[in-house]
Design an enzyme around this catalytic site. Structure first.
Site, PDB file in Angstrom:
ATOM      1  N   HIS A 106      31.048  67.275 -10.125  1.00  0.00           N
ATOM      2  CA  HIS A 106      31.217  66.516 -11.376  1.00  0.00           C
ATOM      3  C   HIS A 106      30.695  67.293 -12.573  1.00  0.00           C
ATOM      4  CE1 HIS A 106      31.442  62.414  -9.093  1.00  0.00           C
ATOM      5  NE2 HIS A 106      32.558  63.109  -9.003  1.00  0.00           N
ATOM      6  N   CYS A 133      34.061  75.714 -31.059  1.00  0.00           N
ATOM      7  CA  CYS A 133      34.012  76.508 -29.824  1.00  0.00           C
ATOM      8  C   CYS A 133      33.670  77.946 -30.202  1.00  0.00           C
ATOM      9  CB  CYS A 133      35.381  76.461 -29.152  1.00  0.00           C
ATOM     10  SG  CYS A 133      35.606  77.722 -27.889  1.00  0.00           S
ATOM     11  N   GLY A 172      21.948  59.275  -0.787  1.00  0.00           N
ATOM     12  CA  GLY A 172      21.756  58.656  -2.102  1.00  0.00           C
ATOM     13  C   GLY A 172      23.024  58.421  -2.875  1.00  0.00           C
ATOM     14  N   THR A 173      24.090  58.036  -2.157  1.00  0.00           N
ATOM     15  CA  THR A 173      25.333  57.723  -2.858  1.00  0.00           C
ATOM     16  C   THR A 173      25.891  56.399  -2.350  1.00  0.00           C
ATOM     17  OG1 THR A 173      27.582  58.470  -3.409  1.00  0.00           O
ATOM     18  CG2 THR A 173      26.715  59.142  -1.245  1.00  0.00           C
ATOM     19  N   ALA A 216      14.596  58.284  -0.576  1.00  0.00           N
ATOM     20  CA  ALA A 216      14.977  59.662  -0.220  1.00  0.00           C
ATOM     21  C   ALA A 216      13.758  60.563  -0.043  1.00  0.00           C
ATOM     22  CB  ALA A 216      15.893  60.225  -1.312  1.00  0.00           C
TER      23      ALA A 216
HETATM   24  N1  APR Z   1      16.414  56.847  -2.288  1.00  0.00           N
HETATM   25  C1  APR Z   1      17.606  56.837  -1.652  1.00  0.00           C
HETATM   26  N2  APR Z   1      18.712  56.206  -2.121  1.00  0.00           N
HETATM   27  C2  APR Z   1      18.568  55.562  -3.300  1.00  0.00           C
HETATM   28  C3  APR Z   1      17.361  55.523  -4.034  1.00  0.00           C
HETATM   29  C4  APR Z   1      16.250  56.209  -3.470  1.00  0.00           C
HETATM   30  N3  APR Z   1      15.053  56.235  -4.093  1.00  0.00           N
HETATM   31  N4  APR Z   1      17.556  54.774  -5.153  1.00  0.00           N
HETATM   32  C5  APR Z   1      18.846  54.385  -5.134  1.00  0.00           C
HETATM   33  N5  APR Z   1      19.460  54.838  -4.015  1.00  0.00           N
HETATM   34  C6  APR Z   1      20.849  54.638  -3.596  1.00  0.00           C
HETATM   35  C7  APR Z   1      21.429  53.286  -3.988  1.00  0.00           C
HETATM   36  O1  APR Z   1      21.170  52.342  -2.963  1.00  0.00           O
HETATM   37  C8  APR Z   1      22.918  53.614  -4.081  1.00  0.00           C
HETATM   38  O2  APR Z   1      23.555  53.454  -2.815  1.00  0.00           O
HETATM   39  O3  APR Z   1      21.620  55.604  -4.265  1.00  0.00           O
HETATM   40  C9  APR Z   1      22.936  55.099  -4.466  1.00  0.00           C
HETATM   41  C10 APR Z   1      23.334  55.336  -5.913  1.00  0.00           C
HETATM   42  O4  APR Z   1      24.671  54.911  -6.059  1.00  0.00           O
HETATM   43  P1  APR Z   1      25.378  55.067  -7.493  1.00  0.00           P
HETATM   44  O5  APR Z   1      24.466  54.571  -8.560  1.00  0.00           O
HETATM   45  O6  APR Z   1      26.743  54.478  -7.355  1.00  0.00           O
HETATM   46  O7  APR Z   1      25.477  56.653  -7.705  1.00  0.00           O
HETATM   47  P2  APR Z   1      26.521  57.639  -7.038  1.00  0.00           P
HETATM   48  O8  APR Z   1      26.919  57.174  -5.666  1.00  0.00           O
HETATM   49  O9  APR Z   1      25.945  58.997  -7.159  1.00  0.00           O
HETATM   50  O10 APR Z   1      27.797  57.515  -8.016  1.00  0.00           O
HETATM   51  C11 APR Z   1      28.875  58.395  -7.756  1.00  0.00           C
HETATM   52  O11 APR Z   1      29.991  57.582  -9.733  1.00  0.00           O
HETATM   53  O12 APR Z   1      29.868  56.889 -11.892  1.00  0.00           O
HETATM   54  C12 APR Z   1      30.197  57.950 -11.095  1.00  0.00           C
HETATM   55  O13 APR Z   1      30.143  60.188 -11.766  1.00  0.00           O
HETATM   56  C13 APR Z   1      29.315  59.134 -11.385  1.00  0.00           C
HETATM   57  O14 APR Z   1      28.601  60.843  -9.828  1.00  0.00           O
HETATM   58  C14 APR Z   1      28.649  59.437 -10.059  1.00  0.00           C
HETATM   59  C15 APR Z   1      29.557  58.744  -9.050  1.00  0.00           C
END
Ligand code: APR
Length: 232
Positions: A106, A133, A172-173, A216
């Site tokens: 990203h 630019c 963490g996603t 995490a």
């Molecule tokens: N440790 C582990 N996991 C965690 C923690 C922590 N301390 N805190 C939050 N989380 C988890 C949440 O439970 C959630 O499942 O991390 C995840 C974060 O999810 P999102 O906020 O949706 O972030 P992400 O999955 O990275 O989003 C993906 O969406 O908006 C777009 O471009 C943006 O890259 C991003 C993409």
């Protein structure tokens, strides 16, 4: 030796003080995606978009990598096979922890991009709209991050890695955004073992062979310790 592909999301940087997107107090609870994370939003109001990314860039500049970033850097150093990190995050905390092989699908807050000629340069901490630019002088400088509706970077390379993975981990996603949310299926097709490490099981947890829950900074070092002592 076994090849690993590790996908990380905002949750791995949460304990470094950087906000996630979809948690209660997440970025998308305070900002409208269509205003700050789409090309249309940037065309409509570039000042608003620059302000959104400037605030995140300034915050990321003082953030430190946490024990989870450091554990992945240790895994890359000590695992006898290839360990590739594919991150959805635009912070540079994996690199700050010493990770070498990091693919930013990203983009990064550190990068600026000319929407006219595709020239890339190191963004100042605060980008202004109308910034010329350095190459073509068009006032079309934008953050070098991938917005909704745009194609993520390095997809061919990422799919090549997934096709040869023996182990795929998602850390963490929330697994809400494709194509990253589909990587686990690609890895399974390649015969890889799959593990999700998250604060709580994500909606897509059932696609993984193993789900490890917890913050995490605790769950990732424990997982890396087990891998390096038991081999799996
Ligand atoms: N440790 C582990 N996991 C965690 C923690 C922590 N301390 N805190 C939050 N989380 C988890 C949440 O439970 C959630 O499942 O991390 C995840 C974060 O999810 P999102 O906020 O949706 O972030 P992400 O999955 O990275 O989003 C993906 O969406 O908006 C777009 O471009 C943006 O890259 C991003 C993409």
């Amino acid at each position: 030796m076994e090849k690993m592909v590790i996908l990380t999301g905002a949750g791995i940087s949460a304990e470094s003080g950087l906000g996630t997107f979809r948690d209660e107090d997440g970025l998308w609870a305070r900002h409208r995606i269509e205003d700050v994370a789409t090309p249309e939003g940037f065309a409509r109001n570039p000042e608003l978009v620059h302000a959104f990314y400037n605030a995140r860039r300034v915050q990321a500049a003082t953030a430190r990598p946490n024990a989870a970033h450091e554990a992945l850097a240790r895994l890359q150093r000590d695992w006898p096979g290839d360990v590739v990190i594919v991150t959805q995050n635009v912070d540079s905390l994996h690199e700050a922890a010493g990770s070498q092989r990091v693919i930013h699908m990203h983009g990064t807050l550190a990068g600026a991009l000319c929407a006219e000629c595709d020239h890339r340069w190191q963004a100042q901490p605060e980008m202004q709209s109308g910034q010329p630019c350095p190459v073509c002088q068009a006032t079309a400088g934008r953050p070098d991050v991938v917005w909704f509706g745009e194609m993520p970077y390095f997809m061919d390379e990422i799919f090549d890695h997934l096709e040869s993975a023996d182990l795929f981990a998602a850390i963490g996603t929330s697994g809400q955004v494709y194509p990253a949310a589909g990587f686990v299926q690609e890895a399974r097709r390649a015969g890889a073992a799959t593990v999700e490490i998250n604060l709580a099981p994500s909606d897509g947890a059932s696609a993984f062979d193993q789900v490890l829950t917890g913050p995490a900074t605790r769950a990732v070092p424990a997982w890396v310790d087990r891998l390096l002592t038991k081999g799996r």
